[in-house]
Write a protein that holds these residues in place. Structure first.
Motif, mmCIF file in Angstrom:
data_model
loop_
_atom_site.group_PDB
_atom_site.id
_atom_site.type_symbol
_atom_site.label_atom_id
_atom_site.label_comp_id
_atom_site.label_asym_id
_atom_site.label_seq_id
_atom_site.Cartn_x
_atom_site.Cartn_y
_atom_site.Cartn_z
ATOM 1 N N PHE A 334 0.663 -1.454 0.258
ATOM 2 C CA PHE A 334 0.008 -0.085 -0.183
ATOM 3 C C PHE A 334 1.066 1.435 -0.159
ATOM 4 O O PHE A 334 0.865 2.292 -0.835
ATOM 5 N N SER A 335 1.884 1.100 0.792
ATOM 6 C CA SER A 335 2.762 2.781 0.896
ATOM 7 C C SER A 335 3.665 2.393 -0.201
ATOM 8 O O SER A 335 3.795 3.808 -0.581
ATOM 9 N N LEU A 336 4.302 1.753 -0.548
ATOM 10 C CA LEU A 336 5.101 1.501 -1.869
ATOM 11 C C LEU A 336 4.077 2.178 -3.341
ATOM 12 O O LEU A 336 5.249 2.728 -4.001
ATOM 13 N N ILE A 337 2.733 1.498 -3.307
ATOM 14 C CA ILE A 337 2.019 2.204 -3.929
ATOM 15 C C ILE A 337 2.191 4.008 -4.306
ATOM 16 O O ILE A 337 1.798 4.467 -4.752
ATOM 17 N N PRO A 366 -3.003 12.041 -7.649
ATOM 18 C CA PRO A 366 -2.823 11.876 -8.799
ATOM 19 C C PRO A 366 -2.843 10.593 -9.374
ATOM 20 O O PRO A 366 -2.438 9.651 -9.281
ATOM 21 N N TYR A 367 -4.398 10.609 -10.163
ATOM 22 C CA TYR A 367 -4.209 9.427 -10.231
ATOM 23 C C TYR A 367 -4.335 8.086 -11.453
ATOM 24 O O TYR A 367 -3.926 7.287 -11.336
ATOM 25 N N LEU A 368 -3.763 9.167 -12.412
ATOM 26 C CA LEU A 368 -2.859 8.465 -13.544
ATOM 27 C C LEU A 368 -2.128 7.860 -12.853
ATOM 28 O O LEU A 368 -1.620 6.715 -12.987
ATOM 29 N N GLY A 369 -0.889 9.181 -11.843
ATOM 30 C CA GLY A 369 0.329 8.570 -11.376
ATOM 31 C C GLY A 369 -0.420 7.152 -10.281
ATOM 32 O O GLY A 369 0.706 5.739 -10.722
ATOM 33 N N LEU A 370 -1.428 7.291 -9.996
ATOM 34 C CA LEU A 370 -1.441 5.533 -9.578
ATOM 35 C C LEU A 370 -1.871 4.856 -10.672
ATOM 36 O O LEU A 370 -1.250 3.101 -10.080
#
Length: 497
Positions: A334-337, A366-370
């Protein structure tokens, strides 16, 4: 006038309603609301959440992954490798604490290197970090599958359906908002840390010294013994797995733009995170190998469960640790995402990567960055199912970034001794020099462990560098915080001439 890089090379001048580049050719325009559409939610994390984030990045490494190093160096080789890599991370964390207090932005290592080493240094560092934070979640999702399978949850086996649920569910929480995401991470991390301490108490009750060195000795290896069954070279080969106890803690500065009082909270969180991780590494390593023996753990996907029950029936303690191990893996995944999305956000916002990747939602995520790194990580996990290989590629990227971040600290200390430093690294350049040398040693070790994986990572790195050389370095955005910081340094240097 804007400036190309920290060397003071003149760049281009912007016009009203535009954003000028900091690249080497021409002017590039961007709308006035460019940064307004690329903002994060500030003040979402204090020192406690940041400390939890630092531990969360790493805690999965205590539950799975490190034990593969036993098959490379044996107990003694992995123990020495862990001490050396722990020293590298300690030195790096103290260096980053100083740098993050100087430049508290989402760019983290990329921003530090941009100031010290110019645009090329910034891109090299940022890309290496991005490789780490795309591949590490892919590896962890595979380890999560191993734990789910061993628990027999809903009859699931490790495979792409489990990986898909991981990426979809936890990226969804990140899209909800950073404050909610970090609080969730802190809770899950606290459960995982408590479970590690409970595991250690249970495993140490069955501790046997002779189990530490039960791997057969390779008598043909130089310097081999019962403690170093694969010889002296085994120590070096175990470096990437010694790193797994700490890999990711350097990502705390990526939360700087979303932190409360980052100048004070960031150094404190980094130091506390590192102290907790050292303690967990020591108790986990000794308790697990002493309880079941190094040979039994060296290939296990869930080594702590194996340490408690071996080939026997599950016990109440082993099932508890299995569930908690799943929590630890989830915390790090979760954190590395989160970390990967912030690094991608910063590089995209400054124009190093396509700008649309840094757009943020109404909830300032940053939705695309996710979504894009998540999709790539899922594809890698589902396509390979090889957690150890994913781990080695992640380490390849990490070690490059560590060397460049340590070098950035050295360069800024030498070139800008008068720069305001709210926090100063104990030992100064000696500390960062130790981190630099050990990081380069760990980089070479990735080729000893899995040459094909290292070459694959190197190929991806070369392709990214070609993109920067031929396109993005000519389209950098001067308004981005990291670029403004570097331009200010160049302007000051020119005024002093």
């Amino acid at each position: 006038m804007t400036l190309d890089d920290a060397s003071g090379t003149p760049g281009t001048t912007g016009t009203p309603g535009t954003t000028s580049t900091t690249g080497t050719t021409g002017k590039n325009t961007a709308p006035d609301d460019y940064l307004e559409r690329r903002t994060l939610r500030r003040g979402s994390a204090g020192w406690l959440l940041l400390t939890g984030l630092g531990v969360a990045y790493v805690v999965s490494g205590d539950f799975s992954g490190w034990n593969i190093g036993l098959s490379k160096g044996g107990f003694g080789g992995l123990a020495i490798a862990t001490v050396l890599m722990g020293a590298m991370y300690a030195c790096l964390v103290f260096s980053l604490a100083e740098l993050s207090a100087i430049l508290p932005t989402a760019g983290g290592g990329y921003g530090f290197a941009r100031r010290a080493l110019g645009t090329w240094g910034g891109f090299l560092t940022g890309t290496a970090i991005l490789i780490e934070y795309v591949l590490a979640p892919a590896a962890i999702s595979i380890f999560i599958g191993d734990y789910v399978e061993s628990l027999g949850l809903f009859g699931l086996e490790s495979g792409w359906p489990v990986y898909l649920v991981c990426f979809a569910l936890f990226i969804g929480i990140h899209l909800w908002g950073v404050g909610e995401a970090l609080r969730f991470s802190l809770i899950v991390t606290a459960v995982a840390v408590a479970a590690l301490l409970v595991f250690a108490l249970g495993a140490l009750s069955d501790f046997h010294v002779d189990g530490l060195n039960d791997i057969p000795v390779d008598k043909g290896a130089v310097g081999s013994s019962s403690w170093l069954p694969f010889g002296l070279l085994g120590i070096w080969a175990a470096f990437p797995f010694g790193m797994w106890f700490f890999l990711g803690v350097e990502g705390v500065p990526l939360a700087a733009e979303e932190a409360k009082d980052p100048v004070r909270s960031m150094p404190r969180a980094l130091a506390l995170s590192m102290g907790i991780l050292v303690l967990l590494a020591v108790v986990t390593f000794f308790a697990a190998t002493g309880a079941r023996g190094s040979a039994a753990l060296q290939e296990a996907g869930n080594p702590l469960v194996v340490a408690l029950q071996g080939d026997g029936e599950p016990t109440a303690l082993s099932r508890f640790v299995n569930y908690a191990g799943l929590a630890g893996l989830v915390a790090s995944f979760f954190s590395l995402i989160y970390a990967g999305s912030r690094q991608l956000f910063a590089l995209s916002r400054a124009g190093y990567l396509p700008r649309f990747l840094s757009l943020t939602s109404r909830r300032k995520s940053p939705y695309l960055g996710l979504l894009i790194p998540g999709a790539l990580g899922f594809a890698l996990a589902a396509g390979t199912g090889n957690g150890a290989r994913m781990l080695n590629i992640a380490v390849f990227g990490a070690t490059i970034s560590y060397a460049l971040m340590a070098l950035s600290h050295i360069v800024l200390r030498r070139r800008e001794p008068g720069l305001a430093r709210p926090y100063r690294t104990p030992g100064g350049m000696v500390t960062s020099s130790v981190a630099f040398v050990l990081a380069l040693s760990a980089l070479v070790a990735t080729f000893l462990v899995d040459k094909d994986a290292a070459l694959i990572a190197l190929g991806v790195y070369v392709i990214a560098l070609a993109y920067f050389a031929f396109y993005s370095r000519h389209h950098l955005v001067a308004k981005a915080p990291e670029e403004e910081f570097a331009a200010l340094a160049a302007a000051e240097a020119e005024l002093e001439r």
